[in-house]
Write a protein that holds these residues in place. Structure first.
Motif, PDB file in Angstrom:
ATOM      1  N   GLN A  29       0.811  -1.210   0.000  1.00 49.67           N
ATOM      2  CA  GLN A  29       0.000   0.000   0.000  1.00 49.67           C
ATOM      3  C   GLN A  29       0.854   1.274   0.000  1.00 49.67           C
ATOM      4  O   GLN A  29       0.765   2.103   0.914  1.00 49.67           O
ATOM      5  CB  GLN A  29      -0.951  -0.002   1.182  1.00 49.67           C
ATOM      6  CG  GLN A  29      -1.905  -1.176   1.173  1.00 49.67           C
ATOM      7  CD  GLN A  29      -2.830  -1.185   2.362  1.00 49.67           C
ATOM      8  OE1 GLN A  29      -2.439  -0.816   3.460  1.00 49.67           O
ATOM      9  NE2 GLN A  29      -4.060  -1.601   2.144  1.00 49.67           N
ATOM     10  N   TYR A  32      -0.422   4.688   1.042  1.00 47.37           N
ATOM     11  CA  TYR A  32      -0.793   4.953   2.440  1.00 47.37           C
ATOM     12  C   TYR A  32       0.384   4.913   3.419  1.00 47.37           C
ATOM     13  O   TYR A  32       0.233   5.286   4.569  1.00 47.37           O
ATOM     14  CB  TYR A  32      -1.845   3.943   2.921  1.00 47.37           C
ATOM     15  CG  TYR A  32      -3.122   4.006   2.140  1.00 47.37           C
ATOM     16  CD1 TYR A  32      -3.949   5.129   2.208  1.00 47.37           C
ATOM     17  CD2 TYR A  32      -3.504   2.960   1.325  1.00 47.37           C
ATOM     18  CE1 TYR A  32      -5.129   5.197   1.484  1.00 47.37           C
ATOM     19  CE2 TYR A  32      -4.682   3.016   0.595  1.00 47.37           C
ATOM     20  CZ  TYR A  32      -5.487   4.135   0.677  1.00 47.37           C
ATOM     21  OH  TYR A  32      -6.646   4.196  -0.048  1.00 47.37           O
ATOM     22  N   TYR A  62       2.674   2.194   9.048  1.00 42.75           N
ATOM     23  CA  TYR A  62       1.270   2.144   8.626  1.00 42.75           C
ATOM     24  C   TYR A  62       0.417   2.480   9.830  1.00 42.75           C
ATOM     25  O   TYR A  62       0.498   1.806  10.861  1.00 42.75           O
ATOM     26  CB  TYR A  62       0.908   0.750   8.101  1.00 42.75           C
ATOM     27  CG  TYR A  62       1.660   0.386   6.841  1.00 42.75           C
ATOM     28  CD1 TYR A  62       1.148   0.706   5.601  1.00 42.75           C
ATOM     29  CD2 TYR A  62       2.883  -0.275   6.904  1.00 42.75           C
ATOM     30  CE1 TYR A  62       1.828   0.386   4.436  1.00 42.75           C
ATOM     31  CE2 TYR A  62       3.568  -0.606   5.740  1.00 42.75           C
ATOM     32  CZ  TYR A  62       3.038  -0.278   4.518  1.00 42.75           C
ATOM     33  OH  TYR A  62       3.722  -0.595   3.373  1.00 42.75           O
ATOM     34  N   MET A  64      -3.161   2.733  11.551  1.00 36.06           N
ATOM     35  CA  MET A  64      -4.498   2.158  11.439  1.00 36.06           C
ATOM     36  C   MET A  64      -5.498   3.072  12.156  1.00 36.06           C
ATOM     37  O   MET A  64      -5.207   3.588  13.227  1.00 36.06           O
ATOM     38  CB  MET A  64      -4.551   0.773  12.081  1.00 36.06           C
ATOM     39  CG  MET A  64      -3.570  -0.196  11.504  1.00 36.06           C
ATOM     40  SD  MET A  64      -3.950  -0.453   9.769  1.00 36.06           S
ATOM     41  CE  MET A  64      -2.505  -1.323   9.237  1.00 36.06           C
TER      42      MET A  64
END
Length: 65
Positions: A29, A32, A62, A64
């Motif tokens: 990803q 992101y 990352y 969340m």
């Protein structure tokens, strides 16, 4: 040249900018991911201007929600 990516040593043939680097290492990803280089969080707007250099420590973060 050698760089450390998320704790693992990786050998690169040449210096890449952060955008190219994300593709080269097949980052999950990439749209992101937050990238940290040598302890500094990088601005996505600067990914094309900042290059990975020998000895750099790169972390993919990352968040969340």
């Amino acid at each position: 040249m050698k760089v450390i990516v998320n704790g693992d040593t990786l050998t690169l043939e040449k210096s890449l900018n952060i955008t190219e680097f994300l593709v080269a290492v097949k980052a999950e990803q990439p749209e992101y991911v937050t990238v940290q280089k040598n302890g500094e969080i990088l601005s996505r707007a600067d990914f094309d201007k900042i290059f990975v250099e020998d000895g750099d420590e790169i972390e993919f973060l990352y968040f969340m929600g």
